[in-house]
Write an enzyme that holds these catalytic residues in place. Sequence first.
Site, PDB file in Angstrom:
ATOM      1  N   HIS A   1     -15.824 -52.307   4.953  1.00 26.12           N
ATOM      2  CA  HIS A   1     -15.574 -53.622   5.546  1.00 26.12           C
ATOM      3  C   HIS A   1     -14.894 -54.554   4.533  1.00 26.12           C
ATOM      4  CE1 HIS A   1     -17.532 -57.378   7.617  1.00 26.12           C
ATOM      5  NE2 HIS A   1     -16.227 -57.361   7.739  1.00 26.12           N
TER       6      HIS A   1
ATOM      7  N   GLU B   1     -11.431 -53.447   4.162  1.00 24.88           N
ATOM      8  CA  GLU B   1     -10.634 -53.906   5.308  1.00 24.88           C
ATOM      9  C   GLU B   1     -10.119 -55.329   5.046  1.00 24.88           C
ATOM     10  OE1 GLU B   1     -11.471 -56.521   8.838  1.00 24.88           O
ATOM     11  OE2 GLU B   1     -12.879 -54.843   9.039  1.00 24.88           O
TER      12      GLU B   1
ATOM     13  N   GLU C   1     -20.245 -63.454   6.329  1.00 22.23           N
ATOM     14  CA  GLU C   1     -20.005 -62.920   7.670  1.00 22.23           C
ATOM     15  C   GLU C   1     -21.187 -62.042   8.109  1.00 22.23           C
ATOM     16  OE1 GLU C   1     -16.422 -60.557   8.041  1.00 22.23           O
ATOM     17  OE2 GLU C   1     -17.156 -59.683   9.907  1.00 22.23           O
TER      18      GLU C   1
HETATM   19 ZN   LIG Z   1     -15.103 -58.938   8.486  1.00 21.29          ZN
END
Ligand SMILES: [Zn+2]
Length: 1025
Positions: A102, A105, A203
Amino acid sequence: MFRQTTAVLRKLRYRSFNGQQHSWKPKSTAAAERAVQYQPGQKIHGFTVREVAAVPDLFLTAVKLTHDKTGAQYLHAARDDSNNLFSVQFRTTPMDSTGVPHILEHTVLCGSEKYPCRDPFFKMLNRSLSTFMNAFTASDYTMYPFLTQNGKDFQNLLSVYLDAVFFPCLREQDFRQEGWRLENENPTDPNTPLVFKGVVFNEMKGAFSDNERVYAQHLQNKLYPDHTYSVVSGGEPLAIPDLTWEQLRQFHATHYHPSNARFFTYGDLPLEQHLQQIEEEALSKFERINPNTEVPSQPHWSSPREDHVTCSPDALAPDPSRQNTLCVSYLLGDITDTFEGFTLSLLSSLMISGPNSPFYKALIEPKIGTDFSSVVGYDGSTKEASFSIGLQGMAEEDTERVKQIISQTIDAIIENGFEEERIEALLHKIEIQMKHQSTNFGLSLASYIASSWNHDGDPVELLQINESVAQFRQALKENPRFLQDKVKHYFKENTHRLTLSMSPDEAYIEKQAEAEEEKLQKKIQALSDGDRKEIYEKGLELLDAQSKTQDASCLPALKVSDIEPTIPITPVQISAAGGVPVQYCEQPTNGLVYFRAMCSLNTLPEELRLYVPLFCSVVTKMGCGALDYKQQAQQIELRTGGMSVSTQVIPDSTQLDVYEQGVLLSSSCLDRNLPHMFHLWSDIFNSPHFDDEERLRVLVMMSAQELANGISYSGHMYAMTRAGRHLTPAGDLQETFAGMEQVKFMKRIAEMSDLSQVIRTLPRIKKHLLNPDNMRCAVNTSPQKMSDAAAQLESFMKEVAENRKERKPVRTHIIERPLDPLDQSGPSRKLISELNFHPCQMKTFFQMPFPVNFVSESIRTVPFSHEDYASLCILARMMTAKFLHGEIREKGGAYGGGARMGGGLFSFYSYRDPNSAQTLSAFRKGVDWAKSGQFTQQDIDEAKLSVFSAVDSPVAPADKGMGRFLSGVTDEMKQNHRERLFAVTHKDLVGVAERYLGVGQRTCGVAILGPENETIKKDPSWIVK
Ligand SMILES: [Zn+2]
């Protein structure tokens, strides 16, 4: 929001083939026909064609290729759709919960060799006409898709995407910004305490404030305990600070390699050009490796397991004493077996979907819980699929009972099987879904094939849905007990099953905070004085880098001159059926008919307004005419593509204090089913059933639960709606229908022990709403079907004529607007005018059980037709990209934030935000920035591109002409607005910032949803809820 993770992707997958819109050209099939010419074995730009298959049911040709040198896999779906898609996905199989895939990413999008500027991905949003750009981290793959209708733009975006994923900079600073870092709370003051910061860190804290997400994560981790599915690919907040920059780079080297990549392109652009660009800019620079990313099969358990987890209590849940979740999850077969996957997902729908399914009858109707557990049914997102069944919102003492019901229901299914009509209804649904044209069809396909292809399943086979349907029918014919045998094998005799319960813990949030504090202190104690100094310096460096104006000139860009100067006209015809105005719009709808009716709320007594959303959600679900609610559900499935009713608040395009209020009925069907669909509507008009209290309670519980669950996901929408409440009459009604007020109202209803008062209310609302006297209709279908549809509509109007009654509007000031602007004496829409409305300032704080904030400030400005509206739209976009994104996301660590213009309100917002007061001051600084005029022509042009990519996003045949039908905005008005957007200048932007957004000039509202906040509590200017 911007970058989504597993949970969202899962929601998307359930929607595959259900997308709402699509740009579809019927006559030419050039792209699909051209693609059939490819031959297996043919070499093109370093690739070899492996397979060419026509898929007539989806109007496409699939071409499968492999890259000779690296082994990269490629699928192209040629189809006459101008909304072209590119996506590349890598199999990413982490073995720990640091969130490495993640964070990767995020960081690959922070700059690359050819495009070394900071954050090229976000910058391209403003330099392109893309209709979609995103990146996803799923449990076992990471995907980078985009969509655009412009060929030049496709090449630009492809270049940026390829460079990002294959040649990213992966600077340490990017890792610190996007992943995690230790930093002084105030980076400019070395004496402030050290805290954890980072975009993904925040997040994931936000994501795990959602109990549904917590449960889904635990369930997957525990059902597949032996490999990659046992960890959190998005990142467990407390494990994220264990990841190092070096580990991140290593993960990139081994996973983001062509030998581990799958490319998918879709649309009407030629394949050769894509292949050439991908070969030249990326693949030619690599040699083949063995990526070693296969996921082994999960070893089967010899006996079932049970487990338990905790979550935070939900203040908004309907009944605080019933907040437990329990579900049983079964490990199924390998998803690369296409037909088995198809069968099991059908079987799952038969078992759980709708009031006629056995699990609905056994678990939902006795009202043991508020709804099915958040994870329910077939899930094919892991290498081996799973099926889950259970309840949320239940009392702890019902645990044994629920387990028993689940096992008894499985026995009963094995015994009785399914009614043939239900199987037919399901196959009918698949037929409709294949015919329905959505605007994001390419994206639906990409996510539909992603999981199976990721594990080397055949994506072409997956697309040939009709072959699976035929095979399914054959299997049923040969063995009438085909489905029952599957149930026996996969459920009754399956020892690899997990029963997982979840219960709230009052101290949950406290414990999480303590654990974080402990982790933090451990890290801090290990620091030397030198380390501390370095942390302070790096914090300043990052702040400095974030504050610099950045040169993005290395990035490709479209120009404002690349935007189409005019919009295509959508012709509609206005006529009447049974005295009710009807708008007809001829569209290539592929054999489907789309029907809508807008019913005005003007005569409804004001005290009933709060009940309207509830009315909408139950009116098609309680039975009608001779049908009880189960038979009704069956008929809806068997004869239509769905029937729904929703509230509408439509601000007037010329005056801020004028609006239309109503409910919209929507349905679709195959043309052969038109009489059935209208018959169902006339039964709902003439004799809806409202008196079944038990049924109503089930529906109320489900709605209340859904609303409560949605807040941690759409908190920014709730904050914005609340902030706009006292600014316009439409804003006030919007809060009543879809804001926190509605959430609390539904919670109250769900807690009532006696619903008879609600039952008495529903027919009263019906009398006012389902009245042909305040109604207008719209029909979208193909030219050949139009006259038949019109005739059917005419007889429907006759059947419901007895409901027509002239009633007096509740409000006295009614303004009429003609449906056809060229025909002032023709039929009209009736709008409410609140001449005496006084906007007022209001600051509201909702204390919520999650650790992040959603902050919004709304300012009353001007309506759509005002000459300043276009400037405000551009300004909102420019402030978001050039100022607020940097302040709120990069510096503030929130997941997202920005400004937008709509409904006469200019609204700021932040999403999953660790800050509150700081964000409010960022909004204000944004206004100062705009007033100071420190932006360039390039900034303005970029904002225009970005606004136009939204304005010009494709509209599905089903939805063409709907803007005009609902809000009276004609193509001419749109063209006018378009010309104003083109014309916006630097001076205009500074001017509107001064006139509307400056302190003293504005009427604004503020709302925050967030955790306990001492500063706000002490500040008397806030209302705390
Ligand atoms: Zn994210």
